[in-house]
Scaffold this active site. Sequence first.
Site, short mmCIF file in Angstrom:
data_model
loop_
_atom_site.label_atom_id
_atom_site.label_comp_id
_atom_site.label_asym_id
_atom_site.label_seq_id
_atom_site.Cartn_x
_atom_site.Cartn_y
_atom_site.Cartn_z
N HIS A 1 56.28 53.21 -47.90
CA HIS A 1 57.21 53.57 -46.82
C HIS A 1 56.64 53.30 -45.42
O HIS A 1 57.07 52.40 -44.71
CB HIS A 1 57.58 55.05 -46.92
CG HIS A 1 58.17 55.46 -48.22
ND1 HIS A 1 59.39 55.01 -48.66
CD2 HIS A 1 57.71 56.29 -49.19
CE1 HIS A 1 59.67 55.56 -49.84
NE2 HIS A 1 58.66 56.33 -50.19
C1 BDR Z 1 58.46 59.51 -46.09
O1 BDR Z 1 58.20 60.84 -46.55
C2 BDR Z 1 56.83 61.05 -46.66
O2 BDR Z 1 56.52 61.66 -47.89
C3 BDR Z 1 56.15 59.73 -46.47
O3 BDR Z 1 54.93 59.90 -45.76
C4 BDR Z 1 57.14 58.92 -45.68
O4 BDR Z 1 56.97 59.13 -44.29
C5 BDR Z 1 59.18 58.75 -47.19
O5 BDR Z 1 60.38 59.38 -47.50
#
Ligand code: BDR
Length: 313
Positions: free
Chosen positions: A247
């Site tokens: 992500h």
């Molecule tokens: C986002 O949520 C967090 O768990 C990760 O760091 C990322 O920013 C993904 O949905």
Amino acid sequence: MTPSLPHPVWHDGDPGSDDAITLLTLLGRLDAHLLGVSTTHGNAPLSATTHNARALLLLAQREDVPVYAGALTPLVREPVFAPQIHGVTGLGDVELPTPGREVRSEHAAAALIRQLCAQPGEITLLATGPLSNLALAERLRPGVLRQARQIIVMGGSVDVGAPKLGNTTPRAEFNAYADPHAFHIVLGSGANLSLLGLNLTRQVAVTRARAAQLRDTGSQAGRFCGALLDDYLDRIAKLGQTAGALHDPCTAALLLAPELFESEAARVEILTDSGDHLGETVRVEGEPNVSLVIKADEVGVYELVATALGHLA
Ligand code: BDR
Ligand code: CA
């Protein structure tokens, strides 16, 4: 060292394994231009995410970069953390050396306001956690987010022809769900926003081979990031999931190599009423408020991240 961008960068996040890879990617490419790091509640409590940010800077031998702790809690809702994905420390079972330098006494929101006002139109802000710090800054100084050159946000999950699915509730992505009211304020700020949601980041899959690619960059930072991805894959496997996504590092990749992505103007809103739809992001008719990133070059993103990590110690 690869030549870095001419304009300065600020990273606001909740490290967090993928936030950690983002920060290290920036440090591998933008050594002279990372102005500051601010932290928020999110994947783990604020004390842990702040500790992690400082430890990451130590790993990269960049303790000169100031760290500002920010929001302890979301603006309205109760905090939510993600230990099932990131462990209770935020970095899974992967250990880092203990940082020495103190965190700055200035609150992250105050530091953001000071820095954005000092360099109007110049700073690119990467936001990879709940948007509480950005929203607090905007509430304290309305219009301040418009002083950023660009704000690149990882958050939300906006339908682009495919089924819209959350990763925290059936409808909501984590950063949007963890502080939906802050997300609403940022979407309404009029800032130059680029939005990378799950629809985009799921195009950049995390696999064992990708973990090995980062581990094999030859640096300690690369080995650390490879271990983070392996830890993440172990954790999601226990949850019955097979497909992981890289992500947050997509924000750094968009900044450093925009040619790896395709975007389109869109109007995105977030639902803030409590209930099943809390934190759901939706695309609506009307004047665009974001540049919605819709397509990523997965191979190019990993090459960029691996190359940057290889520049670190
Ligand atoms: C986002 O949520 C967090 O768990 C990760 O760091 C990322 O920013 C993904 O949905
Ligand atoms: Ca994050």
